[in-house]
Design an enzyme around this catalytic site. Structure first.
Site, short mmCIF file in Angstrom:
data_model
loop_
_atom_site.label_atom_id
_atom_site.label_comp_id
_atom_site.label_asym_id
_atom_site.label_seq_id
_atom_site.Cartn_x
_atom_site.Cartn_y
_atom_site.Cartn_z
N TYR A 474 0.63 -1.09 -0.21
CA TYR A 474 0.23 0.07 -0.13
C TYR A 474 0.95 1.34 -0.15
O TYR A 474 0.75 2.16 0.87
CB TYR A 474 -0.84 0.02 1.43
CG TYR A 474 -1.67 -1.43 1.11
CD1 TYR A 474 -2.23 -2.04 0.40
CD2 TYR A 474 -1.78 -1.93 2.62
CE1 TYR A 474 -2.94 -3.25 0.47
CE2 TYR A 474 -2.49 -3.08 2.76
CZ TYR A 474 -3.04 -3.67 1.82
OH TYR A 474 -3.85 -4.82 2.01
N HIS A 475 1.78 1.39 -0.96
CA HIS A 475 2.82 2.39 -0.98
C HIS A 475 2.74 3.23 -2.35
O HIS A 475 3.74 3.23 -3.08
CB HIS A 475 4.14 2.21 -0.66
CG HIS A 475 4.26 1.77 0.66
ND1 HIS A 475 5.23 0.84 1.10
CD2 HIS A 475 3.56 1.90 1.72
CE1 HIS A 475 5.29 0.67 2.38
NE2 HIS A 475 4.12 1.22 2.97
#
Length: 542
Positions: A474-475
């Protein structure tokens, strides 16, 4: 239609947007309006650190984005949670405070982005920080953002660190100090057992300023642009609140801080982006910028799950009512225990090959395990999780609108593993992780490997495991890339190419993904953007 006027309009009250709201409104001469589509950060699970396990799946405070079916992952659509609340993703993330490697920022500067080398950005990291350990050459105190140590160690984490050392990965007490390489405990954006989001750190303390207005439930539709050619300028923002379209006009600037998914979406809805895409959705092309929505990058992870001999994991604590009560009481009375954990109590950074000049993988160690489905539940056996992610992936994706409707999610194509080099780095990382797990003292705690399983022994088998089970960390970054080339969106002062009065300040401006978690760098970007805006304002005034 209601319309108001202000000096600065900030779109998005997330990791960078809250910083901008605070810093720009610190001078009472500046009037600032912040537009946030989500609501106020009242949800209790936002503030309890381990609550990220709930906020990742809560549609009330999370946009709940998913990628398009990923070709290299068997057509799986991969979750991309993004905060839809004050604080944005800093209110729902795993809390880890990781800046990345100095070489990441020096690489940005080498691409022509003057002022973004590590010596340039370090002062802004320090300005933001209130480091529990005190100030030194690498850290600051007195800033809004609390950075703290885990209140107590965990036996599995201690064993992992010792076993990694036995395999040549050095112990490192500070991943944000003189070097990143090594293993140890992570620090996090927390203080006294509570999350320190940018909403709590930067926004709430200044909400009473008369020159700052924060609008929640404000869904931005488009940026208002006037003029043409070299005279094109951002003059305001149109948004919907309580079912009515409203406008806020900007005397000075509009600053877009929607994040790597929604900043390009809003630009495209405003007529700024790839001309063919805009025409496809019958949006008038105001500025043809092919790079808007391109260059999308993300960290992908493989997750090893190990069953333990002894009941020393959170799985065990949560199996009975007595254990749950004990955990709750410890947290309420002492602010200790699992409720105060962040996403990976320990971990580290290592090289998959000795010839590399710096780490290319990151470990996260969790003293629990789950299948990570839509509503994940802890396993009914004693186990922990050891994840591996590739720090600098080669694969690139895109974010493109699917219609002119701002409420329709854009098409997110990460293209995970589309570059064959990525799966080889991840596989080598899994091999190293397994080697660490097979070394004492960690090996002595392990009963068996549950996932991918001891029967998976070849690199081809690990390739298959990654394609079937690999997940995002989730970057997402990079979709409004900073630089001067034709495929870039903003210049080194974060001004959108060809449009005056419009900047982007969030993780979307990163030319390349940094080597680690992205919240701390996004906050730094907000600090640096505010400094540049105020400097430019002062220069214009002079």
């Amino acid at each position: 239609m209601r319309s108001v006027e202000t000096d600065y309009v900030v779109i998005g009250a997330g990791s960078a947007g809250c910083v901008l709201a605070n810093r720009l409104s610190a001078d009472p001469v500046n009037h600032v309006v912040v537009l946030e589509a989500g609501g106020v950060d009242r949800n209790i699970w936002i503030h309890i650190p381990i609550g990220y396990g709930k906020t990742f799946f809560d549609k009330e405070i999370n946009w709940m984005f998913k990628t398009e079916p990923e070709p290299a992952l068997g057509g799986r659509a991969i979750d991309q949670p993004r905060g839809r609340v004050l604080g944005g993703s800093s209110s729902i993330n795993g809390l880890l405070y990781v800046r990345g490697q100095a070489q990441d920022y020096d690489g940005w500067a080498a691409l022509g982005n003057f002022g973004w080398g590590f010596p340039d950005v370090l002062p802004f990291f320090k300005r933001a920080e209130d480091q529990q350990r005190g100030a030194d050459a690498w850290h600051g105190v007195g800033g809004p953002l609390s950075v703290s140590d885990l209140p107590e160690p965990h036996p599995i984490a201690d064993a992992f660190i010792a076993s990694a050392e036995a395999n040549g990965v050095p112990r490192n007490p500070d991943f944000n100090g003189s070097r990143q390489e090594g293993v140890g405990y992570f620090q996090a954006t927390a203080r006294r057992g509570l999350r320190r989001s940018t909403a709590r750190a930067y926004l709430h303390p200044v909400m009473t300023r008369s020159n700052l207005q924060v609008q929640t439930g404000a869904q931005v539709g488009r940026i208002l642009l006037e003029g043409a050619g070299d005279a094109l300028r951002a003059v305001g923002v149109a948004y919907v609140k309580d079912g009515r379209e409203q406008r806020v006009m900007a005397r000075r600037e509009v600053i877009l801080s929607g994040g790597a998914i929604q900043s390009p979406q809003i630009l495209q809805l405003s007529g700024v982006g790839p001309a063919a895409l805009l025409r496809q959705h019958r949006i008038a092309v105001v500025r043809d910028l092919p790079g808007v929505g391109a260059n999308l990058q993300d960290h992908m992870q493989g997750r090893l799950i190990y069953q333990t001999h002894a009941p020393i994991t959170l799985n065990d604590d949560m199996m009975g009512i007595a254990g749950r009560i004990r955990i709750g009481l410890r947290y309420m009375l002492q602010r200790k225990g699992p409720l105060g954990w962040w996403a990976g109590v320990a971990g580290g950074f290592a090289r998959t090959r000795p010839d590399l000049d710096r780490p290319d993988i990151q470990f996260h160690l969790y003293p629990f395990s789950t299948d990570r489905k839509d509503k994940p539940a802890l396993h009914r056996f004693s186990a922990f999780t050891l994840t591996v992610c590739q720090l600098r992936p080669y694969s690139r994706g895109s974010v493109h609108i699917q219609s002119a409707n701002p409420l329709q999610a854009p098409a997110i194509r990460m293209n995970y593993l589309s570059d064959p080099r990525d799966i080889e780095v991840l596989t080598s990382g899994l091999v190293l992780a397994r080697q660490i797990a097979s070394t004492a003292p960690l090996a002595g705690l392990i009963k068996t490997e549950r996932s991918p399983g001891i029967e998976v022994t070849s690199r081809a088998g690990l390739h298959k495991f990654l394609r079937e089970k690999g997940m995002s960390v989730y970057h997402p970054v990079g979709t409004c890339r900073m630089g001067a080339s034709a495929d870039c969106v903003v210049d080194e002062r974060l001004r959108v190419h060809g449009i005056s009065g419009l900047r982007v300040s969030d993780a979307s401006i990163m030319p390349t993904l940094i080597s680690g978690n992205t919240n701390a760098p996004a906050i730094m970007i907000g600090e640096k953007a505010a400094d540049m805006i105020l400097t430019d304002q002062s220069g214009k005034a002079a």
